[in-house]
Design an enzyme around this catalytic site. Structure first.
Site, PDB file in Angstrom:
ATOM      1  N   TYR A 104       1.175  60.995 -27.095  1.00  0.00           N
ATOM      2  CA  TYR A 104       1.386  60.566 -28.045  1.00  0.00           C
ATOM      3  C   TYR A 104       1.503  62.825 -29.115  1.00  0.00           C
ATOM      4  CZ  TYR A 104      -0.245  58.763 -33.146  1.00  0.00           C
ATOM      5  OH  TYR A 104       0.503  58.163 -34.178  1.00  0.00           O
ATOM      6  N   TYR A 159       8.804  58.404 -35.801  1.00  0.00           N
ATOM      7  CA  TYR A 159       7.219  58.559 -36.008  1.00  0.00           C
ATOM      8  C   TYR A 159       6.789  56.546 -36.130  1.00  0.00           C
ATOM      9  CZ  TYR A 159       2.589  59.336 -37.537  1.00  0.00           C
ATOM     10  OH  TYR A 159       1.015  59.845 -37.458  1.00  0.00           O
TER      11      TYR A 159
END
Lengths: 391, 126
Positions: free
Chosen positions: A284, A334
């Site tokens: 992440y 994203y």
């Protein structure tokens, strides 16, 4: 004892990025339909649904009716921000292991971008009232500021530099050039990184993730069933979560250590593996800094050495460690925790095209939510838990 | 504008009564631990017997950043450790970025956007 382990059998990805004219709910429906079809299943085979909404909201229980799913045995909206995607796979695996459900769709979708507003406004402040409003009134207006304060503490404490953060942005862009789905595929140099405008020091524009519309779903089922379906199964070998619950007070390690320090080792221990067994790392990366702290906390390098580690030819397609091979949230798109998870599934299957890592037996996936408040880890593999040397 | 406008709600009413007097209110438990003003219980010993007390106003920089705004304006943001122990996130006013380093000493002051808005605690260099 029967093998009740779980595997990811389907992956669905809508168009991602500046995709307009569809709501988050529509992206979510599209992603689930794609994932179910990818697995070679029909919607009627799905008996569990877990949903995760982004900043635009609108992804929730109503998705059951949107998809015409009857008689579900598992249904819930989940929210731990960026660690949710990994957690959904964990809860789905647990339900499958317990015999509670057989085939669980897990979906995230978001549509924060509008054609007539800036990407910054899409994630901007929402009303100045109460404690949250007080923070904004004092200038702490967004997540960028909070992560910048975390990153600067790491830099002041360990000597991490912008040049080192830049190596992460540059390395991931080089991967994104090989990913036809990536939003940002023009080559980037370290000079480009340093020349990009400041957002909140120590973050340049190129330290920050993209903002994207779209949806991604995975279908989790029993390893036994996955073996007979359309795609190569991606086995869920291990998992972990960690939610440190930091207080806001003296001696806290904010910016220095994250939940990854507990979640990562727990996931690897469950899989019977160590970091030296990991072939592909999908982290992440809401900011470049998040990659540094997660690599340290997972044990790829000693605490405080993350900056030097990434600047030493480690990253990018020619690097020693294969990290964020699709370009990540910095250069691809994203979709919160679905960005690293979806790339991990493609790599584990051997379906990542020009960016495929030849050795992909063990793929480590991280999710990170809040301001380093929530962490999830998955260990994925094309091989089942019984014997990783043979499928 | 030094700070932005903010309105009170039920949870922040007592706190903003404090800032109106120029005070940053913390909570103190019977054991003498200090907790942030949004706490439900002492964040050291979990006591719910909390008394609001004004912070001394002394603080040190834990971390800092510089937010670049449209039009070239910059905000110097900090996580500061109040001398009582709790951290407070706000900005430092009337200062150059180079002066705000880890460990730098700060003093709490309050500023307000306009007469309609509540007063907001910010920092100056001590």
């Amino acid at each position: 004892m029967a093998d009740r382990s779980a595997a990811i059998a389907g992956l669905g990805m809508t168009d991602l990025g500046k995709v307009y004219g569809r709501t988050a709910a529509q992206f979510a429906g599209d992603a689930v339909r794609l994932a179910v079809a990818d697995a070679g299943l029909e919607l009627g085979d799905v008996d569990g649904l877990l949903t995760s909404a982004g900043v635009s909201g609108g992804v929730g229980l109503a998705l059951q009716r949107d998809l015409g799913l009857r008689d579900l045995r598992l249904l819930s909206e989940m929210q731990s921000y960026g660690s949710t995607a990994g957690q959904m796979v964990q809860y789905a695996s647990l339900a499958i292991g317990a015999g509670m459900a057989e085939t669980v769709a897990c979906v995230f979708a978001d549509a924060p971008l509008r054609q007539d507003t800036s990407t910054g406004a899409a994630y901007g402040a929402r009303g100045a009232v109460g404690w949250r409003g007080l923070l904004g009134a004092a200038g702490i207006r967004d997540t960028n500021s909070m992560y910048a304060l975390a990153a600067q503490r790491h830099m002041d404490t360990y000597g991490t530099t912008n040049d080192q953060l830049g190596h992460i942005a540059v390395g991931q862009r080089a991967w994104a050039e090989l990913n036809p789905r990536a939003q940002m595929r023009t080559p980037m140099t370290l000079e480009d990184y340093h020349a990009s405008r400041w957002i909140v020091e120590p973050f340049h524009l190129l330290d920050c993730c993209l903002v994207s519309n779209g949806g991604i779903a995975v279908v989790v089922t029993s390893a036994e069933r996955a073996a007979s379906l359309a795609r190569p199964p991606v086995h869920v070998l291990g998992w972990g979560q960690a939610h440190p619950g930091h207080a806001q007070r003296r001696h806290e390690d904010f910016g220095l250590v994250s939940g990854a320090a507990r979640s990562g080792p727990a996931a690897l221990a469950m899989a019977g593996l160590t970091v030296s067994d990991v072939d592909v790392v999908e982290l992440y990366d809401c900011y470049t800094f998040t990659v540094v702290i997660t690599l340290e906390d997972y044990g790829f390098c000693p605490k405080g050495e993350g900056g030097r580690f990434v600047a030493d030819g480690t990253l990018g397609p020619d690097g020693k460690l294969k990290v964020n091979t699709g370009g990540g949230q910095l250069s691809s798109s994203y979709m919160w925790g679905m960005t690293p998870l979806s790339e991990a599934v493609l790599q584990a299957r051997g379906e990542a095209g020009r960016r495929q890592v030849p050795e992909h037996d063990v793929v480590l996936v991280s999710g990170n939510g809040g301001v380093l408040d929530h962490h999830s880890t998955l260990v994925l593999s094309p091989h089942g838990p019984a014997g990783r040397s043979s499928s | 504008m030094t700070v932005g406008p903010v309105r009170r709600d039920e949870a922040t009413a007592a706190f903003f009564d404090g800032t109106a007097r120029g005070e940053l209110l913390l909570f103190r438990c019977p054991a003498g631990h200090f907790s942030p003003p949004y706490s439900q219980q002492c964040d050291t010993c979990a006591s719910v017997d909390l008394t609001a007390v004004a912070a001394s106003g002394g603080a040190s920089v834990v971390s800092r950043s510089v937010a670049h705004r449209r039009g070239g304006h910059r905000d110097i943001l900090v996580v500061a450790e109040l001398d009582e122990g709790p951290w407070w996130w706000s900005k430092v006013i009337d200062v150059e970025p180079e002066q705000v380093v880890a460990g730098a000493r700060l003093t709490v002051v309050v500023e307000r956007a306009d007469e309609e808005s509540e007063a907001v605690p910010v920092f100056r260099l001590a």
